[in-house]
Scaffold this motif. Structure first.
Motif, PDB file in Angstrom:
ATOM      1  N   ILE A   1       0.810  -1.218   0.000  1.00 12.70           N
ATOM      2  CA  ILE A   1       0.000   0.000   0.000  1.00 12.70           C
ATOM      3  C   ILE A   1       0.846   1.272   0.000  1.00 12.70           C
ATOM      4  CG2 ILE A   1      -0.251   0.052   2.527  1.00 12.70           C
ATOM      5  CD1 ILE A   1      -3.159   1.089   1.960  1.00 12.70           C
ATOM      6  N   ASP A   2       2.002   1.254   0.675  1.00  9.68           N
ATOM      7  CA  ASP A   2       2.827   2.463   0.696  1.00  9.68           C
ATOM      8  C   ASP A   2       3.361   2.791  -0.692  1.00  9.68           C
ATOM      9  OD1 ASP A   2       2.394   2.775   3.371  1.00  9.68           O
ATOM     10  OD2 ASP A   2       4.290   1.888   4.004  1.00  9.68           O
ATOM     11  N   THR A   3       3.814   1.783  -1.406  1.00  5.88           N
ATOM     12  CA  THR A   3       4.323   2.039  -2.749  1.00  5.88           C
ATOM     13  C   THR A   3       3.188   2.334  -3.724  1.00  5.88           C
ATOM     14  OG1 THR A   3       4.493  -0.353  -3.025  1.00  5.88           O
ATOM     15  CG2 THR A   3       6.491   0.818  -2.456  1.00  5.88           C
ATOM     16  N   PHE A   4       2.035   1.726  -3.492  1.00  3.18           N
ATOM     17  CA  PHE A   4       0.851   2.055  -4.288  1.00  3.18           C
ATOM     18  C   PHE A   4       0.530   3.538  -4.167  1.00  3.18           C
ATOM     19  CE2 PHE A   4      -3.808   2.698  -3.682  1.00  3.18           C
ATOM     20  CZ  PHE A   4      -4.205   2.611  -4.996  1.00  3.18           C
ATOM     21  N   LEU A   5       0.503   4.058  -2.950  1.00  4.95           N
ATOM     22  CA  LEU A   5       0.199   5.467  -2.733  1.00  4.95           C
ATOM     23  C   LEU A   5       1.306   6.368  -3.271  1.00  4.95           C
ATOM     24  CD1 LEU A   5      -1.234   5.310   0.902  1.00  4.95           C
ATOM     25  CD2 LEU A   5      -2.520   5.810  -1.189  1.00  4.95           C
ATOM     26  N   GLY A   6       2.562   5.974  -3.056  1.00  2.00           N
ATOM     27  CA  GLY A   6       3.676   6.791  -3.526  1.00  2.00           C
ATOM     28  C   GLY A   6       3.696   6.922  -5.030  1.00  2.00           C
ATOM     29  N   GLN A   7       3.471   5.833  -5.723  1.00  2.00           N
ATOM     30  CA  GLN A   7       3.494   5.909  -7.178  1.00  2.00           C
ATOM     31  C   GLN A   7       2.271   6.641  -7.719  1.00  2.00           C
ATOM     32  OE1 GLN A   7       3.480   2.255  -9.332  1.00  2.00           O
ATOM     33  NE2 GLN A   7       3.858   3.248 -11.287  1.00  2.00           N
ATOM     34  N   ALA A   8       1.102   6.387  -7.130  1.00  2.00           N
ATOM     35  CA  ALA A   8      -0.104   7.080  -7.586  1.00  2.00           C
ATOM     36  C   ALA A   8       0.061   8.594  -7.443  1.00  2.00           C
ATOM     37  CB  ALA A   8      -1.315   6.594  -6.786  1.00  2.00           C
ATOM     38  N   ALA A   9       0.633   9.037  -6.320  1.00  2.00           N
ATOM     39  CA  ALA A   9       0.840  10.469  -6.107  1.00  2.00           C
ATOM     40  C   ALA A   9       1.839  11.040  -7.101  1.00  2.00           C
ATOM     41  CB  ALA A   9       1.308  10.720  -4.671  1.00  2.00           C
ATOM     42  N   TYR A  10       2.918  10.303  -7.384  1.00  2.00           N
ATOM     43  CA  TYR A  10       3.918  10.834  -8.303  1.00  2.00           C
ATOM     44  C   TYR A  10       3.410  10.846  -9.744  1.00  2.00           C
ATOM     45  CZ  TYR A  10       8.402  12.299 -10.054  1.00  2.00           C
ATOM     46  OH  TYR A  10       9.392  13.039 -10.644  1.00  2.00           O
ATOM     47  N   LEU A  11       2.571   9.878 -10.095  1.00  2.00           N
ATOM     48  CA  LEU A  11       1.979   9.894 -11.427  1.00  2.00           C
ATOM     49  C   LEU A  11       1.183  11.179 -11.649  1.00  2.00           C
ATOM     50  CD1 LEU A  11       0.742   6.216 -11.861  1.00  2.00           C
ATOM     51  CD2 LEU A  11       2.280   7.417 -13.421  1.00  2.00           C
ATOM     52  N   GLN A  12       0.362  11.560 -10.675  1.00  2.00           N
ATOM     53  CA  GLN A  12      -0.428  12.779 -10.829  1.00  2.00           C
ATOM     54  C   GLN A  12       0.456  14.011 -10.920  1.00  2.00           C
ATOM     55  OE1 GLN A  12      -3.664  12.791 -11.415  1.00  2.00           O
ATOM     56  NE2 GLN A  12      -3.834  10.567 -11.146  1.00  2.00           N
ATOM     57  N   LEU A  13       1.536  14.029 -10.162  1.00  2.00           N
ATOM     58  CA  LEU A  13       2.478  15.146 -10.250  1.00  2.00           C
ATOM     59  C   LEU A  13       3.108  15.207 -11.640  1.00  2.00           C
ATOM     60  CD1 LEU A  13       3.868  17.457  -8.731  1.00  2.00           C
ATOM     61  CD2 LEU A  13       5.628  15.816  -8.007  1.00  2.00           C
ATOM     62  N   GLY A  14       3.399  14.046 -12.208  1.00  2.00           N
ATOM     63  CA  GLY A  14       3.953  14.006 -13.559  1.00  2.00           C
ATOM     64  C   GLY A  14       2.977  14.520 -14.605  1.00  2.00           C
ATOM     65  N   TYR A  15       1.679  14.168 -14.466  1.00  2.00           N
ATOM     66  CA  TYR A  15       0.685  14.699 -15.399  1.00  2.00           C
ATOM     67  C   TYR A  15       0.641  16.216 -15.313  1.00  2.00           C
ATOM     68  CZ  TYR A  15      -1.173   9.878 -15.044  1.00  2.00           C
ATOM     69  OH  TYR A  15      -1.327   8.521 -15.021  1.00  2.00           O
ATOM     70  N   PHE A  16       0.670  16.730 -14.077  1.00  2.00           N
ATOM     71  CA  PHE A  16       0.653  18.177 -13.885  1.00  2.00           C
ATOM     72  C   PHE A  16       1.858  18.829 -14.557  1.00  2.00           C
ATOM     73  CE2 PHE A  16       2.437  21.668 -11.279  1.00  2.00           C
ATOM     74  CZ  PHE A  16       1.488  22.636 -11.552  1.00  2.00           C
ATOM     75  N   GLU A  17       3.028  18.239 -14.393  1.00  2.00           N
ATOM     76  CA  GLU A  17       4.236  18.827 -14.963  1.00  2.00           C
ATOM     77  C   GLU A  17       4.180  18.838 -16.485  1.00  2.00           C
ATOM     78  OE1 GLU A  17       9.093  18.222 -14.812  1.00  2.00           O
ATOM     79  OE2 GLU A  17       7.824  17.276 -13.306  1.00  2.00           O
ATOM     80  N   THR A  18       3.745  17.734 -17.081  1.00  2.00           N
ATOM     81  CA  THR A  18       3.669  17.673 -18.540  1.00  2.00           C
ATOM     82  C   THR A  18       2.641  18.659 -19.083  1.00  2.00           C
ATOM     83  OG1 THR A  18       4.338  15.341 -18.560  1.00  2.00           O
ATOM     84  CG2 THR A  18       3.218  16.164 -20.520  1.00  2.00           C
ATOM     85  N   LEU A  19       1.485  18.738 -18.435  1.00  2.00           N
ATOM     86  CA  LEU A  19       0.462  19.674 -18.889  1.00  2.00           C
ATOM     87  C   LEU A  19       0.930  21.120 -18.743  1.00  2.00           C
ATOM     88  CD1 LEU A  19      -2.607  17.801 -17.423  1.00  2.00           C
ATOM     89  CD2 LEU A  19      -2.304  18.380 -19.844  1.00  2.00           C
ATOM     90  N   SER A  20       1.688  21.409 -17.697  1.00  2.00           N
ATOM     91  CA  SER A  20       2.226  22.760 -17.522  1.00  2.00           C
ATOM     92  C   SER A  20       3.192  23.099 -18.645  1.00  2.00           C
ATOM     93  CB  SER A  20       2.918  22.877 -16.164  1.00  2.00           C
ATOM     94  OG  SER A  20       1.998  22.678 -15.106  1.00  2.00           O
ATOM     95  N   GLU A  21       4.000  22.127 -19.060  1.00  2.00           N
ATOM     96  CA  GLU A  21       4.909  22.348 -20.190  1.00  2.00           C
ATOM     97  C   GLU A  21       4.121  22.618 -21.469  1.00  2.00           C
ATOM     98  OE1 GLU A  21       7.148  18.764 -20.267  1.00  2.00           O
ATOM     99  OE2 GLU A  21       8.281  19.217 -18.450  1.00  2.00           O
ATOM    100  N   LEU A  22       3.011  21.900 -21.635  1.00  2.00           N
ATOM    101  CA  LEU A  22       2.199  22.075 -22.838  1.00  2.00           C
ATOM    102  C   LEU A  22       1.549  23.454 -22.882  1.00  2.00           C
ATOM    103  CD1 LEU A  22       0.559  18.540 -23.046  1.00  2.00           C
ATOM    104  CD2 LEU A  22       2.049  19.581 -24.777  1.00  2.00           C
ATOM    105  N   ILE A  23       1.191  23.994 -21.729  1.00  2.00           N
ATOM    106  CA  ILE A  23       0.617  25.346 -21.696  1.00  2.00           C
ATOM    107  C   ILE A  23       1.598  26.340 -22.314  1.00  2.00           C
ATOM    108  CG2 ILE A  23      -0.130  27.228 -20.184  1.00  2.00           C
ATOM    109  CD1 ILE A  23      -1.102  25.018 -18.222  1.00  2.00           C
ATOM    110  N   ALA A  24       2.866  26.200 -21.964  1.00  2.00           N
ATOM    111  CA  ALA A  24       3.883  27.121 -22.497  1.00  2.00           C
ATOM    112  C   ALA A  24       4.071  26.955 -23.998  1.00  2.00           C
ATOM    113  CB  ALA A  24       5.209  26.898 -21.768  1.00  2.00           C
ATOM    114  N   LEU A  25       3.836  25.751 -24.515  1.00  2.00           N
ATOM    115  CA  LEU A  25       4.047  25.474 -25.938  1.00  2.00           C
ATOM    116  C   LEU A  25       2.829  25.794 -26.801  1.00  2.00           C
ATOM    117  CD1 LEU A  25       5.864  22.011 -25.626  1.00  2.00           C
ATOM    118  CD2 LEU A  25       6.915  24.217 -26.185  1.00  2.00           C
TER     119      LEU A  25
END
Length: 237
Positions: free
Chosen positions: A38-62
């Motif tokens: 469960i700890d790694t499940f939560l850790g990866q799920a949280a980082y995945l969402q952070l990654g989506y945010f980062e990629t979408l933020s890059e796309l806003i600039a482009l």
């Protein structure tokens, strides 16, 4: 490529793939030996969402159009909200979110780099397809974790505001027919890498024949949902 989720085991857990709209209509598969800690499940799920945010933020600039920038900002905001809610849940459980997410930074960043396209539209499609498939997979995993899993499922089921991406891709295809074949090909390429990410989340890393039989219904549902996403954009899966 990735070393995830084969640390501890909780007895009697089930992996369930559910429709986001209907919590009771589900394909239930026994994953007692394969479901992640469960700890790694939560850790990866949280980082995945952070990654989506980062990629979408890059796309806003482009993205040149102001309306499209605003639409992408809503999708980025939705991903950030999900990340923040998962982080809050991790803290509530008494864990450090950074400690739980850090093991997944390198492999998930590598996955994001591998699914970045040469053009902004390809990367938009990457977000829509990979986030959709992995959100579905994590919804399936969430059934393994009792109340914590139900809370994660509620977070993941919240509006992702990615319909703007579908609209942008639709307008892109309408502007030049060559985009349709290019994006259809790109969408098909994304599937393999995304399924590898999902497969790597299961224990053991090398699945036996019996394990494959347990996994197959869940991955069949993931592919069916992927086909529906592609069809909605007028692209062949």
């Amino acid at each position: 490529m990735v070393k995830w989720f084969w640390q501890r085991r909780e007895p009697g857990r089930k992996l369930q793939l559910r429709s986001r709209e209907d919590i009771g209509d589900a394909t239930r598969v026994d994953f007692e030996e394969l479901a992640p800690d469960i700890d790694t499940f939560l850790g990866q799920a949280a980082y995945l969402q952070l990654g989506y945010f980062e990629t979408l933020s890059e796309l806003i600039a482009l993205t040149p159009g102001l309306s499209d920038k605003e639409s992408l900002s809503r999708a980025a905001g939705a991903a950030l909200t999900k990340h923040e809610e998962l982080v809050a849940l991790i803290r509530e459980r008494g864990d450090d979110p950074t400690d739980l997410m850090l093991p997944f930074r390198e492999p998930l960043d590598a996955f994001r780099r591998a699914t970045h396209g040469l053009r902004a539209q390809e990367t938009m499609l990457s977000v829509h397809i990979t986030a959709g498939m992995l959100d579905d997979f994590y919804l399936a995993l969430s059934a393994s974790y009792s109340d914590t899993g139900r809370r994660v499922a509620r977070i993941l089921r919240a509006d992702d505001d990615r319909e703007a991406i579908v609209d942008i891709i639709g307008r892109t295809i309408a502007s030049d027919p060559e985009w349709k074949s290019l994006l259809a090909l790109w969408g098909r390429r994304l599937v393999g890498d995304t399924l590898l990410i999902a497969r790597a989340a299961l224990r053991p890393r090398e699945l036996r024949v019996a394990d494959e039989a347990k996994v197959e219904p869940v991955f069949t549902e993931l592919m069916a949902a992927h086909s529906r996403r592609m069809d909605a954009m007028g692209l062949a899966a």
